[in-house]
Scaffold this motif. Structure first.
Motif, mmCIF file in Angstrom:
data_model
loop_
_atom_site.group_PDB
_atom_site.id
_atom_site.type_symbol
_atom_site.label_atom_id
_atom_site.label_comp_id
_atom_site.label_asym_id
_atom_site.label_seq_id
_atom_site.Cartn_x
_atom_site.Cartn_y
_atom_site.Cartn_z
ATOM 1 N N VAL A 117 1.599 -4.983 -20.094
ATOM 2 C CA VAL A 117 2.674 -5.536 -18.677
ATOM 3 C C VAL A 117 2.240 -3.511 -18.332
ATOM 4 N N GLY A 118 1.626 -4.113 -16.503
ATOM 5 C CA GLY A 118 1.569 -3.203 -15.629
ATOM 6 C C GLY A 118 1.396 -3.645 -14.661
ATOM 7 N N TYR A 119 1.433 -1.523 -13.862
ATOM 8 C CA TYR A 119 1.378 -1.640 -12.043
ATOM 9 C C TYR A 119 0.428 -0.860 -11.727
ATOM 10 N N LYS A 120 -0.011 -1.610 -10.613
ATOM 11 C CA LYS A 120 -1.450 -0.904 -10.131
ATOM 12 C C LYS A 120 -0.530 -0.214 -8.441
ATOM 13 N N LEU A 121 -0.485 0.664 -8.245
ATOM 14 C CA LEU A 121 -0.240 1.712 -7.463
ATOM 15 C C LEU A 121 -1.958 1.981 -6.076
ATOM 16 N N ARG A 122 -1.607 1.723 -5.138
ATOM 17 C CA ARG A 122 -3.212 2.243 -4.427
ATOM 18 C C ARG A 122 -2.824 2.639 -3.133
ATOM 19 N N GLY A 123 -3.193 3.745 -2.174
ATOM 20 C CA GLY A 123 -3.035 4.564 -0.829
ATOM 21 C C GLY A 123 -4.318 5.355 -0.872
ATOM 22 N N SER A 124 -4.678 5.051 0.278
ATOM 23 C CA SER A 124 -5.946 5.751 1.158
ATOM 24 C C SER A 124 -6.409 6.806 0.211
ATOM 25 N N ASN A 178 -1.188 -11.764 -11.754
ATOM 26 C CA ASN A 178 -1.495 -10.182 -10.745
ATOM 27 C C ASN A 178 -0.988 -10.719 -9.786
ATOM 28 N N TYR A 179 0.166 -9.751 -9.450
ATOM 29 C CA TYR A 179 0.927 -10.465 -7.905
ATOM 30 C C TYR A 179 0.824 -9.230 -7.125
ATOM 31 N N ALA A 180 0.083 -9.258 -6.384
ATOM 32 C CA ALA A 180 0.401 -8.187 -5.055
ATOM 33 C C ALA A 180 1.809 -8.196 -4.210
ATOM 34 N N LEU A 181 2.255 -7.068 -4.545
ATOM 35 C CA LEU A 181 3.203 -7.474 -3.844
ATOM 36 C C LEU A 181 3.616 -6.860 -2.763
ATOM 37 N N ASN A 182 2.266 -5.785 -1.839
ATOM 38 C CA ASN A 182 1.473 -5.928 -1.185
ATOM 39 C C ASN A 182 0.182 -4.844 -0.945
ATOM 40 N N SER A 183 -0.391 -4.793 0.307
ATOM 41 C CA SER A 183 -1.662 -4.522 -0.248
ATOM 42 C C SER A 183 -1.993 -2.797 -0.730
ATOM 43 N N ARG A 184 -0.827 -2.520 -1.018
ATOM 44 C CA ARG A 184 -0.411 -0.996 -1.572
ATOM 45 C C ARG A 184 0.160 -1.616 -3.370
ATOM 46 N N ASN A 199 2.181 2.706 6.907
ATOM 47 C CA ASN A 199 1.133 2.030 7.270
ATOM 48 C C ASN A 199 0.388 1.676 5.805
ATOM 49 N N ASP A 200 1.199 -0.444 5.487
ATOM 50 C CA ASP A 200 0.589 -0.854 4.490
ATOM 51 C C ASP A 200 -0.481 -0.624 4.455
ATOM 52 N N THR A 201 -1.049 -0.686 4.882
ATOM 53 C CA THR A 201 -2.755 -0.592 4.418
ATOM 54 C C THR A 201 -3.587 0.461 3.868
#
Length: 805
Positions: free
Chosen positions: A618-625, A566-572, A28-30
């Motif tokens: 320079v950074g990276y952000k990862l999100r999940g449920s 900031n570039y959102a590769l996808n919702s996560r 799930n990519d949300t």
């Protein structure tokens, strides 16, 4: 060294690439609704509030429950669990040293980071000597949350805060109900009551009240009640169709103990030291304060006799009133305005060990020595004990009043958001140093003062008082009466040129003016009957009198900017980058350093008026449920100037640092989660007046700082611990004497006794870790096996009961 740094950075990069691939392969990519508690909307350091994954900034939010569980005993200890923040909280409820990843702590306080309350600073400068911002800041149950911004975007959102912002956001009364919390110390005397309450007073009209009151000895043994005071807050909010207006106030009157460096035994070598408590002084629980050392009489800077009660310690008084207003003008135009006036004053009283040693080294070195007795008696001192020449830091905060206002106009278009505003501030720095020198024994159990008697029977000291003043330091009794004014226009533009890409550009231009004067460039010695008893005791034959007044009249300017993407590769997943420039104006720290403070064209003054900071992130952000991970690589370059009273040394240094910051959370299941943070820093002194320190690591800068918090929730029961650690660091820029690494563990357990009644028990430093945060000495060479250092406090247990209504 560089190859080792690159190797570690590549490891971190590989970890994050693995996390990215894991996220890409998720079904799930949300983000589920429950994850909103993980990726919250933030307002600090952003012209437009938004979810943190959509910002090119590093920001953390602390909830009230998290703060309580982490068992802070002071305001500064709240910050120690925030990744990238280094809070040396060993000074007590104030006088703490705070900085952000990659930026040095080269002076006291927090030069490059400001503490805010509801979006406006508590003080305009974070490093005022004996008037630091945390002295006028208290956490209580009226605080809704704390947001901590690290990095360069702060350059355009606040003056004198280019490295970050810590924002205490208070309640407004919109949520009806409140709480009463009773805290007690289980192995130390601490009794504190917090209260907050909110209620509607009518349609769209809300009242909020709260605050705390406490009493007790504090976590170290001072010999008397050293914590005594409290705070009251009030908020009135009125909402209307197109905006709102809020009036709020704060009254703080609090007395707490101030802890200076304390004597500690050291053996071994600079590179492998072995620290331990002296027989008569436990470094984890002891304090230099004593019930036998309560009163001080000195000759004030304005020619008056000043009588002080040393038990007042850090006495902070703040009476503040603020206003917030926002209004929707239509057509996507909006105005926001904030203003606050605070009347601040108080006193700072703390013993400082100028020299520590044996009877021969301290007492017998006094000119005219014949014998030594405990003050007020005829009892000879113990020849085998240790003694101190103590300087009493007695500083009166006469007028630290300030005013801040920030008016912003914003406009939204389809893919563009613009914000422009003007910030205005004034900060008084009016204080007096009225210091005396005493002799006393080294003891953590109500140390006694010592009198010296000459061979002919004449008392050289007066109830332990050796000098009115500090002649060994060239005389440092001083008066400051200066005012710092700032007008700062600023603007930020946010653009979404394509889907998922957000660009933001901000600029700020500070126009500062400094006026007033300072006195005490020399201390004239005069015979004065200070205690007014009709006779001249020996110390009264040479009383230090403030002399030598210098006018101050100069201007400065700071141009700050910050550009982020900031570039959102996808919702996560999102990646971001930022380039920033900012600065922090020098305040009282450069006075008395011998510059021409009335000549704006003087290149030597121009070089030290502003401390400059350039940053790349320079950074990276990862999100999940049920998880998040923030990774930020950073570079910081700092140019600054200082003048230290205790060493009489002027410094002008350049620093450069590289590193990475990790901030993560993972909810394994409904019963178990873990938060963690880690900061790796490789820093170097690039230039200095003292050429011997070029290439060294800045003092008190560890390679690695880390924290983690496993937490278990089982129905009504919650338990876990906060662990905060640091690797070794050097005490001074000379890079000789090492402060060992440490880890402090703070366990907690809470149980919901009833639906609205919760019991919490916590511990701070449960394993009694010896955590040294600073030391005066740079090497063991030439010492007597005793140095002066500040450490975090030893093991304390506390409990609280919270009733919600």
């Amino acid at each position: 060294m560089e190859s080792k740094v690159m190797k570690k950075l590549l490891i971190f990069g590989t970890m994050n690439m693995a996390a990215f691939m894991f996220a890409q392969n998720s079904e799930n990519d949300t983000i589920s609704p429950r994850s909103k508690t993980i990726d919250e909307v933030v307002i600090t350091g952003n012209s437009n509030p938004k979810a943190s994954i959509k910002t090119s900034t590093s920001i953390s939010t602390l909830k009230s429950a998290d703060i309580i569980n982490s068992a802070p005993r002071t305001t500064a200890e709240i910050f120690r669990t925030i990744p990238g923040i280094r809070a040396e909280s060993s000074g007590g409820e104030g006088n703490s040293n705070i900085t952000v990843r990659g930026v040095p702590v080269s002076a006291g306080g927090s030069r490059y980071l400001l503490i805010q309350e509801d979006g406006l600073p508590v003080m305009q400068f974070g490093d005022i000597a004996f008037g630091t911002q945390d002295q006028f800041t208290r956490f209580d149950s009226f605080i809704s949350r704390v947001e901590a911004l690290r990095g360069g975007s702060a350059s355009v959102f606040a003056s004198n805060s280019p490295a970050g912002i810590i924002n205490f956001i208070t309640k407004t009364g919109e949520k009806e109900g409140g709480s009463i919390t009773q805290q007690i110390g289980l192995n130390y005397k601490n009794f504190r009551t917090d209260i907050d309450y909110g209620t509607p007073l009518g349609k769209d009209f809300y009242l909020g009240v709260g605050g705390f009151y406490r009493g007790g000895d504090g976590p170290r043994k001072t010999g008397y009640t050293s914590n005594n005071g409290g705070q009251f807050r009030l908020s009135l909010l009125k909402k209307f169709d197109k905006g709102s207006v809020r009036i709020y106030g704060k009254y703080l009157d609090d007395r707490t103990a101030a802890y200076m460096p304390m004597p500690i035994a050291v053996s071994g070598s600079d590179s492998n030291p072995d620290y331990s408590s002296l027989t008569s002084f436990n470094i984890l629980t002891g304090a230099l304060q004593s019930s036998n050392f309560r009163n001080d009489v000195t000759f004030g800077g304005n020619g008056q006799v000043l009588r002080s009660d040393i038990r007042d310690g850090m006495h902070s008084v703040s009476k503040a009133i603020g206003l917030e207003f926002n209004y929707d003008l239509g057509a996507n135009w909006k105005v926001d305005a904030k203003a606050r006036y605070a009347a601040n004053d108080g006193q700072f009283l703390a013993p400082f060990p100028a020299a520590v040693g044996s009877k021969a080294e301290i007492l017998e070195s006094v000119a005219g020595y014949g014998s030594a007795v405990y003050a007020g008696t005829n009892t000879a001192v113990d020849s085998n004990a240790k003694y101190m020449k103590t300087v009493l830091f007695n500083t009166t905060l006469n007028n630290m009043n300030n005013f801040f206002s920030d008016v912003n106009l914003s406009k939204k278009w389809d893919k563009v958001k613009m914000n422009a505003g003007i910030y205005n501030s004034s900060q008084n720095i009016n204080l007096s140093w009225n210091w005396n020198t005493y002799l006393m024994e080294v003891s953590d159990n109500n140390a006694r003062l010592v009198d010296i008697v000459s061979g002919t029977g004449t008392k050289i000291t007066d109830n332990g008082l050796l000098h009115y003043g500090v002649p060994e330091w060239g005389g440092v009794n001083r008066n400051y009466d200066t005012k710092y004014s700032v007008i700062a226009p600023h603007a930020q533009v946010e653009i979404n040129p394509i889907e998922n890409l957000t660009l933001d550009l901000g600029a700020r231009y500070d126009l500062g003016k400094v006026s007033g004067s300072f006195a005490g460039t020399k201390n004239t010695m005069r015979a004065i009957d200070v205690n007014q008893n009709g006779t001249f005791e020996t110390p009264e034959l040479a009383v230090a009198v403030v002399d030598g007044t210098v006018p101050v009249d100069y201007k400065y300017d700071i141009f700050g900017y910050s550009f982020g993407a900031n570039y959102a590769l996808n919702s996560r997943n999102a990646v971001f980058a930022r380039v920033s420039q900012g600065g922090s104006a020098s305040a009282d720290r450069i006075l008395f350093a011998g510059y021409n403070y009335t000549n704006n064209d003087d290149p030597s003054l121009d070089a030290v008026k502003v401390n400059k900071l350039n940053q790349i992130e320079v950074g990276y952000k990862l999100r999940g449920s049920n998880y998040f991970l923030n990774t930020t690589f950073f570079q910081a370059r700092t140019i600054e100037a200082n003048y230290e009273a205790t060493t009489q040394l002027r410094t002008e240094n350049k620093y450069e640092s590289f590193g990475v910051e990790l901030d993560g959370f993972y909810k394994i299941n409904k019963n178990f989660d873990i938060k963690a943070g880690l900061t790796y820093t490789d820093a170097e002194i690039k230039n200095a007046i003292d050429k011997t320190i070029i290439g060294n690591m800045p003092r008190r800068t560890p390679k690695v700082m880390y924290s983690f918090n496993p937490n278990v929730n089982i129905e009504k029961l919650s338990f876990g611990f906060f662990a905060v650690g640091s690797t070794k660091a050097f005490t001074q820029d000379s890079n000789k004497l090492i402060m060992p690494g440490y880890i402090v563990v703070n366990p907690y357990i809470s149980y919901q006794l009833l639906k609205n009644l919760t019991l919490n028990v916590n511990a701070n430093n449960v394993f009694n870790a010896l955590a040294i945060t600073e030391a005066e000495e740079g090497t063991l060479q030439g010492t007597n096996g005793i140095i002066r250092a500040r450490t975090l406090t030893g093991r304390t247990f506390g409990a609280s009961v919270k009733f919600d209504f």
